[in-house]
Design an enzyme around this catalytic site. Sequence first.
Site, PDB file in Angstrom:
ATOM      1  N   SER A  82     -19.893 -91.933  -7.127  1.00  0.00           N
ATOM      2  CA  SER A  82     -20.459 -91.026  -6.123  1.00  0.00           C
ATOM      3  C   SER A  82     -20.054 -89.581  -6.380  1.00  0.00           C
ATOM      4  CB  SER A  82     -20.016 -91.462  -4.720  1.00  0.00           C
ATOM      5  OG  SER A  82     -20.456 -90.551  -3.743  1.00  0.00           O
ATOM      6  N   ASN A  85     -20.572-103.982 -11.694  1.00  0.00           N
ATOM      7  CA  ASN A  85     -20.988-105.274 -12.242  1.00  0.00           C
ATOM      8  C   ASN A  85     -22.395-105.617 -11.770  1.00  0.00           C
ATOM      9  OD1 ASN A  85     -18.452-105.976 -13.554  1.00  0.00           O
ATOM     10  ND2 ASN A  85     -17.631-106.146 -11.488  1.00  0.00           N
ATOM     11  N   ARG A 118     -40.884 -94.799 -14.429  1.00  0.00           N
ATOM     12  CA  ARG A 118     -41.262 -93.759 -13.474  1.00  0.00           C
ATOM     13  C   ARG A 118     -40.149 -93.588 -12.438  1.00  0.00           C
ATOM     14  NH1 ARG A 118     -45.514 -96.758 -14.854  1.00  0.00           N
ATOM     15  NH2 ARG A 118     -45.230 -98.262 -13.162  1.00  0.00           N
ATOM     16  N   THR A 174     -14.368 -91.134  -4.997  1.00  0.00           N
ATOM     17  CA  THR A 174     -13.911 -90.394  -6.182  1.00  0.00           C
ATOM     18  C   THR A 174     -14.371 -91.057  -7.475  1.00  0.00           C
ATOM     19  OG1 THR A 174     -11.798 -91.572  -5.977  1.00  0.00           O
ATOM     20  CG2 THR A 174     -11.903 -89.334  -5.101  1.00  0.00           C
ATOM     21  N   ARG A 209     -37.018 -90.126  -3.621  1.00  0.00           N
ATOM     22  CA  ARG A 209     -37.454 -90.316  -5.010  1.00  0.00           C
ATOM     23  C   ARG A 209     -36.276 -89.896  -5.878  1.00  0.00           C
ATOM     24  NH1 ARG A 209     -42.496 -87.824  -7.147  1.00  0.00           N
ATOM     25  NH2 ARG A 209     -42.436 -89.652  -8.519  1.00  0.00           N
ATOM     26  N   ASP A 235      -8.288 -98.368 -13.451  1.00  0.00           N
ATOM     27  CA  ASP A 235      -8.943 -98.659 -12.177  1.00  0.00           C
ATOM     28  C   ASP A 235      -9.914 -99.832 -12.294  1.00  0.00           C
ATOM     29  OD1 ASP A 235      -7.537 -96.672 -10.964  1.00  0.00           O
ATOM     30  OD2 ASP A 235      -9.192 -95.244 -10.842  1.00  0.00           O
ATOM     31  N   GLY A 236     -10.565 -99.962 -13.442  1.00  0.00           N
ATOM     32  CA  GLY A 236     -11.497-101.069 -13.644  1.00  0.00           C
ATOM     33  C   GLY A 236     -10.804-102.417 -13.572  1.00  0.00           C
ATOM     34  N   SER A 245     -19.221 -88.254  -9.234  1.00  0.00           N
ATOM     35  CA  SER A 245     -19.920 -87.798 -10.440  1.00  0.00           C
ATOM     36  C   SER A 245     -21.362 -87.414 -10.146  1.00  0.00           C
ATOM     37  CB  SER A 245     -19.886 -88.896 -11.511  1.00  0.00           C
ATOM     38  OG  SER A 245     -18.563 -89.198 -11.894  1.00  0.00           O
ATOM     39  N   ASN A 271     -15.356-100.199  -4.318  1.00  0.00           N
ATOM     40  CA  ASN A 271     -15.803 -98.833  -4.602  1.00  0.00           C
ATOM     41  C   ASN A 271     -17.207 -98.551  -4.084  1.00  0.00           C
ATOM     42  OD1 ASN A 271     -13.622 -97.577  -5.734  1.00  0.00           O
ATOM     43  ND2 ASN A 271     -14.391 -97.575  -7.828  1.00  0.00           N
TER      44      ASN A 271
END
EC number: 2.7.1.23
Length: 288
Positions: A181, A237, A148, A178, A165, A66-67, A183, A137
């Site tokens: 997001s 990227n 922080r 898929t 936050r 896919d990459g 994950s 994607n």
Amino acid sequence: MKFAIVVNVTRQNALDLARNLALWLDERKVAYIFESLSAEKLQTDNSAPIEELNKHCDAFISLGGDGTLLFTSHYAVTKPVIGVNVGYLGFLTEFTQAEMFTAIERVLNGSNTIHTRSQLDATVLIDNEVQHLRALNDVVIEKGAYPRIPTFIIKLDGELLSSYRADGIIIATSTGSTAYSMSAGGPIIAPKSSVFVITPICPHMLTVRPIVISDEKIIEVSVDAPDGSFPLNCDGNLKKMLDPQESITVRKSTVAINLVANENRDYCEILRTKLLWGREHNFGTIDS
């Protein structure tokens, strides 16, 4: 008809497949050209830089995962892309290696069908110039090495949605739902749905959840922090390090990607196969 071929040069099986493809095309007197790095690994002079391939061809062939297809799609623009899976998961790469030649034949005789996929357009200031960055994607703003938890401010059509936050924010297309997001806990969205999903990464509050919005919405994101710099990534990227309070605007791109469709696959089957849905898992037993 002339094909531009982009190969994942880190995979020996992709390089071997590219050699077989070149022989097959030569036998049929079909014109083709390799992307420069692919050509170097294959030791051929039949090449052009990736930025110039679009003006030399009628369609693209992506040999990798896919990459590789995401990389190829950025330069294909609206020209059709045949995605051949030589990787692992392969949500976007429609064809197996065994199906590659049949897919090319269908493109040659004009009997193929196309899946049109929406993209994101991220508007940001780079070197004092307004730049439009496309992503098939997702567009991701992360906290990076910031020590922080920053606050991400999100507006929809100029109206405040909320402040999060979190470790970052993912804005994904239905195609990208898929990927990162998912994950991060985002929903799976059928490819032709006219929506985007905004998914927080590790939000500080449990009540914060991903939100699905119309792809007609204009999304504005900024980072509220006293200092630091924050990575802006498009399809994985790095494009820029954002300053505190600097905003980017994300909307539906006017340019869509055209993927050559595999008519033997359906989306439900892809989900079952790739995500192992409906299978029994045997994790073994623990000896007492």
